[in-house]
Scaffold this motif. Structure first.
Motif, PDB file in Angstrom:
ATOM      1  N   ARG A  75       0.808  -1.555  -0.115  1.00  0.00           N
ATOM      2  CA  ARG A  75       0.180   0.110  -0.075  1.00  0.00           C
ATOM      3  C   ARG A  75       0.667   1.200   0.224  1.00  0.00           C
ATOM      4  N   GLU A  76       2.065   1.631   0.966  1.00  0.00           N
ATOM      5  CA  GLU A  76       3.280   2.928   1.333  1.00  0.00           C
ATOM      6  C   GLU A  76       3.372   2.840  -0.477  1.00  0.00           C
ATOM      7  N   THR A  77       3.462   1.958  -0.930  1.00  0.00           N
ATOM      8  CA  THR A  77       4.743   1.884  -2.362  1.00  0.00           C
ATOM      9  C   THR A  77       3.777   2.672  -3.113  1.00  0.00           C
ATOM     10  N   TRP A  78       2.143   1.945  -3.330  1.00  0.00           N
ATOM     11  CA  TRP A  78       1.226   2.288  -4.376  1.00  0.00           C
ATOM     12  C   TRP A  78       1.289   3.547  -4.172  1.00  0.00           C
ATOM     13  N   THR A  79       0.443   3.886  -3.159  1.00  0.00           N
ATOM     14  CA  THR A  79       0.395   5.138  -2.789  1.00  0.00           C
ATOM     15  C   THR A  79       1.629   6.781  -3.345  1.00  0.00           C
ATOM     16  N   ALA A  80       2.938   5.772  -3.095  1.00  0.00           N
ATOM     17  CA  ALA A  80       3.634   6.657  -3.951  1.00  0.00           C
ATOM     18  C   ALA A  80       3.210   6.736  -5.305  1.00  0.00           C
ATOM     19  N   ILE A  82       1.083   6.965  -7.125  1.00  0.00           N
ATOM     20  CA  ILE A  82       0.227   7.496  -7.633  1.00  0.00           C
ATOM     21  C   ILE A  82       0.232   8.930  -7.241  1.00  0.00           C
ATOM     22  N   ALA A  83       1.115   9.830  -6.393  1.00  0.00           N
ATOM     23  CA  ALA A  83       0.938  10.242  -6.054  1.00  0.00           C
ATOM     24  C   ALA A  83       2.498  11.268  -7.152  1.00  0.00           C
ATOM     25  N   GLU A  86       0.008  11.681 -10.201  1.00  0.00           N
ATOM     26  CA  GLU A  86      -0.729  13.105  -9.699  1.00  0.00           C
ATOM     27  C   GLU A  86       0.221  14.232  -9.820  1.00  0.00           C
ATOM     28  N   ALA A 111      -8.443  -0.927  -5.947  1.00  0.00           N
ATOM     29  CA  ALA A 111      -7.879   0.610  -5.734  1.00  0.00           C
ATOM     30  C   ALA A 111      -6.816  -0.103  -7.380  1.00  0.00           C
ATOM     31  N   TYR A 112      -6.131  -0.422  -7.672  1.00  0.00           N
ATOM     32  CA  TYR A 112      -5.600  -0.623  -9.331  1.00  0.00           C
ATOM     33  C   TYR A 112      -6.983  -0.660 -10.241  1.00  0.00           C
TER      34      TYR A 112
END
Length: 302
Positions: A75-80, A82-83, A86, A111-112
């Motif tokens: 989750r942490e890597t995916w959040t990064a 996306i940021a 974006e 999410a994906y």
């Protein structure tokens, strides 16, 4: 531009990403050739999603997925990621089985799917099935290589979780083509904005022959340039165009003339929902499928 190409398979391994002993896969070799011939980018190759550590994102401008299964991305890597997208610092290109991909954390698949714009929901058009590609925007740089009505042979997915209002569809299946028709639209290629970032996805790319096709290579190079902010092209959603394509698909598959008068509101969405009612999804039971098709036929202007 700097590109990172991830072609990891968790489960089924497509021929395009299978590495021979001591060598690279056909898609990896193709991307290296695209980079060399276009001069537009350099490419780093990996088949390990752990190389997408947040700390490495600044090294790249575009991320390409030709992947399958639940990737080992937390989750942490995916959040990064996306940021990074974006913010406009990164772009994303998804090829073929990128739509048959998930993330290995709770809620990762949802999410994906939301990110990409759709999720694999079967491929009635299996490898080598004759198809025809309808180009909804022949002048668009990310579709212009494919003339409207191009005959082809590919494995084509249909999608769950697809929301027309979120994407701009550039190519669809032409349901006037034989031998396999379905009375609902099947998008093939789309683009969208994610914040200041850009996403491109195409269903094409199942076979090595597609990766060798100059039209496909042109499309992927332009997709890399566009997602990397080196090429301008529209990406605003085109739901009205998609709705018109849905009506055309239904009429063609049902052997009807396309209506020339105004379509009742919501009818295109009703047509899209036919996909969920197909007998193959209900143990061969065609009752719901037949009834829904009859309702749509009755609602079409004569």
């Amino acid at each position: 531009m700097r590109v990172l190409y991830l072609s990891q398979s968790v489960g089924f391994v497509h021929e395009t990403v299978r590495r021979p002993a001591g060598g690279l896969s056909s898609s990896e070799l193709a991307l290296q050739e695209m980079a060399r011939d276009s001069g537009a980018f350099t490419v780093e190759l990996t088949q390990d999603a752990r190389d997408l550590a947040a700390a490495r994102l600044a090294e790249f401008d575009v991320l390409i997925f030709s992947t399958t299964g639940a990737l080992p991305i937390g989750r942490e890597t995916w959040t990064a990621i996306i940021a990074w997208i974006e913010s406009g610092r990164g772009g994303f290109v998804g090829i073929h089985s990128a739509a048959d991909t998930a993330l290995d954390f709770e809620g990762g698949q949802e999410a994906y799917t939301t990110f990409l714009g759709g999720r694999f929901d079967g491929h009635p058009w299996t490898q080598g099935t004759p198809i025809r590609l309808s180009n909804l925007e022949p002048a668009h740089p990310l579709a212009a290589a494919w003339s409207d009505g191009t005959p082809y042979a590919e494995e084509i997915y249909q999608y769950a979780g697809f929301v027309p209002d979120r994407v701009r569809v550039l190519q669809t299946l032409d349901m006037t083509a034989e031998p396999l028709r379905r009375p609902y639209p099947v998008p093939v290629t789309w683009v969208r904005h994610i914040g200041q970032g850009r996403l491109f996805y195409t269903n094409l790319g199942h076979t090595p022959s597609t990766w060798d096709d100059p039209r496909f290579r042109n499309q992927i190079v332009n997709a890399i340039r566009w997602t990397g902010h080196q090429l301008n092209a529209p990406a605003a959603p085109n739901p009205d165009v998609q709705d018109a394509a849905a009506i055309v698909a239904f009429a063609a598959a049902e052997g009807l003339d396309a209506p020339s008068s105004q379509i009742p509101p919501g009818l295109a969405e009703t047509i899209r929902r036919l996909q969920t009612l197909h007998p193959e999804k209900h143990d061969g039971d065609a009752s719901g499928w037949d009834a829904a098709r009859a309702r749509v036929r009755a609602a079409l202007p004569q």
